[in-house]
Write an enzyme that holds these catalytic residues in place. Structure first.
Site, PDB file in Angstrom:
ATOM      1  N   PRO A   1      35.248  35.841  44.339  1.00 24.34           N
ATOM      2  CA  PRO A   1      33.947  35.445  43.785  1.00 24.34           C
ATOM      3  C   PRO A   1      34.008  34.529  42.568  1.00 24.34           C
ATOM      4  CG  PRO A   1      34.490  37.656  43.063  1.00 24.34           C
ATOM      5  CD  PRO A   1      35.585  37.254  44.007  1.00 24.34           C
TER       6      PRO A   1
ATOM      7  N   CYS B   1      46.926  41.481  45.472  1.00 17.46           N
ATOM      8  CA  CYS B   1      46.569  42.740  44.798  1.00 17.46           C
ATOM      9  C   CYS B   1      47.119  43.899  45.620  1.00 17.46           C
ATOM     10  CB  CYS B   1      45.060  42.856  44.592  1.00 17.46           C
ATOM     11  SG  CYS B   1      44.066  42.734  46.083  1.00 17.46           S
TER      12      CYS B   1
END
Length: 505
Positions: A116, A234
């Site tokens: 985002p 991640c």
């Protein structure tokens, strides 16, 4: 939280029994909350922190990141909507170290998987002045969120694109820096995202590392010789992390670069075992793991690689640069304004020109206008740095550009209405261009809900820049008995109530 059995077995084998048990305990705890300030809008020097309600612990590897004691009601904080800070996971702020340590001159950077927008807004804050950031997202609706967050952050030297990595093949040797925060199995986000646990399977890990290699293979030719690739995930496992980094080295001859890190950051190094001895060699292999039982943040992995420098007489390099140069036309303000074309059913029809009187109005709103070109796209006037016009033209010719520079205004009938993005760009908005009115918290929330605002009778009619605590929030058009709200409809706060307990900066 119940972790998948296969994940438990693999990670215990990877870390050892003692370290795994510490990780398992950490994954049951509440994740820390961290934000990153926008230094263009809110200085983060020590004396400036007295402006907020409580002292902060700094994120040690980020110049503008801080930890919060609790999660705030960000939706109802006008400073959040004004782009004064971004809510970002602390470990991922480590990207700053790669940029600061290796990018010393103005650069063209691509954030390939950018939505985002946390790493994109961060990169834009730390890149050297004069750099250009291209932020890309392949999924259309996520690219709109990315564009919104970058508009709120308020930098004019940004282009947002909506393309598949393979589409960038039209731009060989174009970028000095490419950040590939690749889609992954998400192990590092287990305690923040229960869906990541539900979706995790060994089969998904296999799919992820193969997809990651395809992404790198697609984008590698776009990196200049000697350019920097930042690879991050991640996740914890070595298949998506160390093994992919090793593959990039072997496949493309990339050089793995070290970063200077402090011992007290508790960053973990290489976890890949030597195939011949079965032991882990932690020294000499500069990769960086963040584990939540050791660092204050979520799971994260990063490596920095340099593309080999190729001699200038290399035919492939010459061909690449000839391709780029052929795409760069001699560009002037009027040329680009006339060159924009509508797509789809309007393909081939010229974009309507904007009257000179309205272009003059737009110029009067822009600070240091000599450094920018005012371009038109449909009925929008936007500002883009002169120094990067050639790169913008190459991007527009080859990619789906959904936002470039900063929107200055939109033509509505005979008027030019100031764009919301202009209010949020302190670098661009000229002091004194508009009447300014500072409003209360209640008025700010009403404005962000796109409700009508009533201003004091003494406020002049016309376009007014609203500020909250001195920070620009957006525009209204004051018509006397009320002010028409110009806040973007798609950005409005949809909730009609305020929480019983407000926790804001």
């Amino acid at each position: 939280m119940e972790l998948p059995a296969s994940f438990v077995d693999y990670t215990r084998s990877l870390l050892g029994e003692e370290e795994y048990e510490k990780l398992a305990v950490a994954l049951q705890q509440e994740p820390p909350v961290s934000i990153r300030f926008n230094n263009e809008k809110w200085k983060v020097q020590d004396e400036g922190l007295s402006a907020v309600h409580s002292p902060f612990d700094r994120v040690p590897w980020s110049s503008e990141g801080v930890y919060l004691d609790e999660r705030l009601t960000f939706t109802f904080d006008p400073l959040f909507h004004a782009g004064c800070f971004y809510v970002q996971e602390a470990s991922s702020m480590f990207v700053e170290q790669a940029l600061r340590q290796y990018i010393k001159e103005p650069a063209i950077m691509l954030d390939l998987c950018a939505a985002p927008g946390g790493k994109s807004t961060h990169a834009r804050s730390v890149l050297p002045e004069g750099s250009l950031l291209v932020a890309n997202e392949v999924i259309r609706n996520r690219s709109q969120v990315l564009a919104e967050n970058l508009a709120k952050w308020g930098h004019p030297d940004v282009v947002v694109t909506n393309n598949d990595p393979a589409d960038f093949s039209a731009l060989p040797s174009f970028f000095d820096v490419i950040l590939t925060d690749v889609p992954c199995s998400g192990e590092g986000m287990f305690r923040k995202d229960p869906v990541a646990i539900e979706e995790w399977t060994p089969e998904n890990v296999e799919i992820c590392w193969q997809r990651q290699r395809r992404i790198i293979a697609d984008i590698w030719p776009c990196l200049k010789p000697g350019g920097i690739l930042i690879y991050s995930t991640c996740t914890f496992n070595t298949k998506e992390d160390e093994e992919n980094v090793r593959w990039i080295q072997q496949e493309f001859g990339a050089e793995l670069l070290p970063l200077e890190v402090r011992e007290e950051w508790n960053i973990t190094g290489n976890l890949l075992k030597d195939e011949s001895t079965g032991t882990v060699h932690l020294e000499g292999i500069p990769v960086y793991h963040f584990f939540p039982h050791k660092t204050k943040g979520e799971g994260f992995f990063l490596a920095v690689l340099r593309k080999p420098c190729i001699e200038t007489d290399d035919n492939e390099t010459k061909k690449a640069w000839e391709t780029i140069n052929s795409q760069k036309s001699v560009i002037s303000k009027s040329t680009i304004a006339r060159a924009a074309k509508k797509k789809g059913k309007h393909a081939g029809k010229g974009v309507p020109s904007v009257a000179k009187e309205l272009m003059d109005v737009a110029q009067s709103w822009v600070r240091d206008i000599g450094n920018y070109s005012l371009l038109t796209d449909a009925e929008t006037v936007y500002a883009f740095p002169n120094a990067r016009l050639e790169e913008l033209e190459a991007l527009r010719q080859n990619l789906k550009v959904i936002q470039s520079g900063v929107s200055v205004g939109e033509v509505k009938g005979r008027d030019l209405v100031p764009a919301h993005a202009l209010a949020l760009c302190p670098v661009l908005l000229r002091d004194g261009a508009f009447v300014v009115e500072d409003i209360s918290y209640e008025q700010a929330i009403a404005y962000l809900r796109k409700e009508a605002i009533v201003l004091p009778a003494a406020v002049a009619r016309g376009f007014v820049l609203l500020t909250y605590r001195g920070v620009p929030l957006g525009f209204v058009k004051n018509i006397g008995n009320r002010a028409n709200n110009l806040y973007p409809q798609e950005w409005r706060i949809r909730s009609g109530y305020l929480p019983e307990e407000l926790r804001i900066l």
